[in-house]
Design a protein around this motif. Structure first.
Motif, mmCIF file in Angstrom:
data_model
loop_
_atom_site.group_PDB
_atom_site.id
_atom_site.type_symbol
_atom_site.label_atom_id
_atom_site.label_comp_id
_atom_site.label_asym_id
_atom_site.label_seq_id
_atom_site.Cartn_x
_atom_site.Cartn_y
_atom_site.Cartn_z
ATOM 1 N N SER A 138 4.948 4.685 4.046
ATOM 2 C CA SER A 138 3.777 3.900 3.560
ATOM 3 C C SER A 138 4.249 2.500 3.592
ATOM 4 O O SER A 138 3.282 1.548 3.918
ATOM 5 C CB SER A 138 3.386 4.327 1.897
ATOM 6 N N LYS A 172 -4.926 12.114 -6.216
ATOM 7 C CA LYS A 172 -4.987 10.903 -5.558
ATOM 8 C C LYS A 172 -3.679 10.169 -4.977
ATOM 9 O O LYS A 172 -3.469 9.515 -3.858
ATOM 10 C CB LYS A 172 -5.710 9.836 -6.220
ATOM 11 N N SER A 188 -2.628 9.891 -0.966
ATOM 12 C CA SER A 188 -2.679 8.512 -0.434
ATOM 13 C C SER A 188 -0.959 8.348 0.364
ATOM 14 O O SER A 188 -0.752 7.455 1.260
ATOM 15 C CB SER A 188 -2.104 7.418 -1.465
ATOM 16 N N SER A 224 -3.531 -0.873 -3.885
ATOM 17 C CA SER A 224 -5.230 -0.674 -3.849
ATOM 18 C C SER A 224 -5.270 0.594 -5.029
ATOM 19 O O SER A 224 -6.260 0.609 -5.643
ATOM 20 C CB SER A 224 -5.799 -0.140 -2.383
ATOM 21 N N LEU A 225 -4.600 1.530 -4.833
ATOM 22 C CA LEU A 225 -4.443 2.791 -5.833
ATOM 23 C C LEU A 225 -4.378 2.313 -7.186
ATOM 24 O O LEU A 225 -5.246 2.898 -7.956
ATOM 25 C CB LEU A 225 -3.798 3.942 -5.529
ATOM 26 N N GLU A 276 0.698 -1.048 -0.295
ATOM 27 C CA GLU A 276 -0.049 0.019 -0.029
ATOM 28 C C GLU A 276 0.705 1.166 -0.032
ATOM 29 O O GLU A 276 1.915 1.300 0.507
ATOM 30 C CB GLU A 276 -0.878 -0.031 1.238
ATOM 31 N N PRO A 277 0.274 2.310 -0.490
ATOM 32 C CA PRO A 277 -0.664 2.694 -1.173
ATOM 33 C C PRO A 277 -1.339 1.989 -2.518
ATOM 34 O O PRO A 277 -2.200 2.069 -3.067
ATOM 35 C CB PRO A 277 -1.200 4.025 -1.032
#
Length: 430
Positions: free
Chosen positions: A288, A350, A354, A58-59, A54-55
């Motif tokens: 992250s 986005k 994140s 998922s992103l 992640e991120p």
């Protein structure tokens, strides 16, 4: 994610295979989508990335789904692989004269060899939106005045540290010099705290120490000169190894570090995230991955740049790092570049939200909300020099030798002099 290059073969011998492949495609009748048009009229292209944590985990799929929803005639076949597995697979598929339509790249010497082999699409005249990107983010993907990649992340390597553990050891401020840094390590050990987490098994994180010390002692121009002269025996580079050995001799790393991975359970990132080690030398993606592999340190997490070295000519404003980008294989569907434009320009907010990436679009740095990310971004803005990861900046064999030799130094298997001799030998043979 970070910078790293495992064992690689030269791509130059593949040029003939590529020519043959292009000839066969032409003979069979290629369509305007680079031969990726299916029987139902849909355009399909491959996308290889390293978003396994992640991120991005998922992103990235969310962005791809949004793009195909807006373009129902396009199908994206995604392959997500861990950093080292990705490079091994890319090397293997390249050896057959092929590349994925869209693939992760860090630029530098590896990309140059792919370009020299005729495997990569020249984007210079196709990237009519490149003026919207920051020059430093494009730098690693520009070869001979031409652009061969699109960045989506840029940053620098520095120390991510646990403020609570520093306070417990009586450390009131991050160190500014190497001597002070060694003092911090000693204080942490005296307090019963593991000072540093290191993924010794993967080698690339260890090369960050030697590279930064080489920059601080010998100076950034010396590294650039060595790349041209293929001679890394400069006394400053030897001294960089001596300083690294000073650190190693303090036994600052977590137990079993030589067999530890980076993003693996119990590895480097997890050790910091779980509060079992006070700091790690890592890129902008560090927090992250710590959160994904361990826990979120939140307000206890801080960042400081690599210290200067007393008597060294390097400046604190000379930074070491890189980012992530994507390149296209030669002849990739035009829709693949449309996807990259969508990925970078329309999803910059986005990516930044994140907290896993730093801006590549001009002016986007104002959207950062994380205090540590702002420090990194501001350091990049103020940077008076920038050095790409050595295992990316140099030809693959040289970059690999840097990783291997520095790992041997950290493991006590090579002297500082042997490190520079081995890198020089690899450079002259490349």
């Amino acid at each position: 994610m970070a910078s790293t290059v495992p064992s690689r073969r030269s791509f130059l011998a593949l040029a003939g295979l590529t020519t043959l492949s292009v000839a066969l495609t032409a003979a069979c009748g290629a369509d305007e989508s680079g031969g990726n048009l299916s029987a139902d009229g849909k355009v399909t292209f491959e996308w290889w990335n390293i978003a396994t944590t992640e991120p991005g985990k998922s992103l990235f799929p969310q962005i791809a789904t949004a793009f195909t929803a807006a373009h129902p005639n396009i199908v994206i076949s995604t392959t997500s692989l861990e950093n080292e597995a990705f490079k091994s697979k890319l090397t293997a598929t390249t050896s057959s004269g092929k590349l994925p339509d869209v693939y992760q790249t860090w630029g530098g010497g590896v990309l140059q060899q792919q370009v020299d082999a005729g495997l990569v699409e020249d984007l210079t005249d196709l990237l009519d939106w490149s003026a919207q990107l920051t020059p430093v983010s494009l730098q690693a993907y520009q070869i001979g005045g031409r652009t061969y990649g699109v960045p989506y992340d840029i940053g620098m390597v520095g120390f991510w540290y646990n403020k609570k553990l520093f306070a417990k050891a009586g450390i009131t401020a991050p160190p500014a010099t190497w001597a002070e840094y060694l003092g911090v390590v000693k204080k942490l050990k005296a307090a019963g705290i593991t000072p540093i987490a290191l993924a010794g098994k993967e080698k690339w994180p260890g090369h960050y120490y030697w590279a930064y010390l080489a920059m601080r002692v010998a100076g950034l121009p010396a590294l650039q000169k060595a790349a041209t002269s293929k001679d890394f025996t400069d006394p400053g580079f030897v001294k960089a190894g001596v300083h690294l050995k000073e650190l190693v001799d303090l036994q600052p790393f977590q137990p079993g570090f030589l067999g530890a991975g980076y993003a693996t359970p119990g590895g480097q990132a997890a050790s910091v995230g779980n509060g079992k080690a006070a700091m790690e030398l890592m890129g902008q993606w560090g927090p992250s991955v710590q959160k994904d592999a361990g826990a979120d340190l939140g307000a206890d997490l801080g960042f400081f740049p690599f210290p200067t070295v007393d008597g060294g000519v390097g400046q604190a404003t000379e930074v070491f790092g890189g980012g992530g980008g994507f390149a296209l294989r030669k002849g990739a569907p035009k829709e693949a570049l449309d996807f990259l434009k969508f990925f970078v320009l329309e999803n910059e907010s986005k990516l930044l939200a994140s907290n896993g990436y730093l801006p590549v679009v001009k002016g986007a740095e104002s959207r950062l909300t994380d205090a540590n990310k702002k420090v990194v971004a501001e350091s990049l803005v103020k940077a008076t020099g920038f050095q790409l990861f050595l295992d990316q900046a140099y030809p693959p064999a040289v970059g690999q030798e840097v990783n291997d030799s520095v790992a041997d130094l950290i493991a006590g298997k090579k002297t500082p002099e042997q490190v520079t001799a081995s890198i020089t030998e690899a450079a002259k043979s490349a």
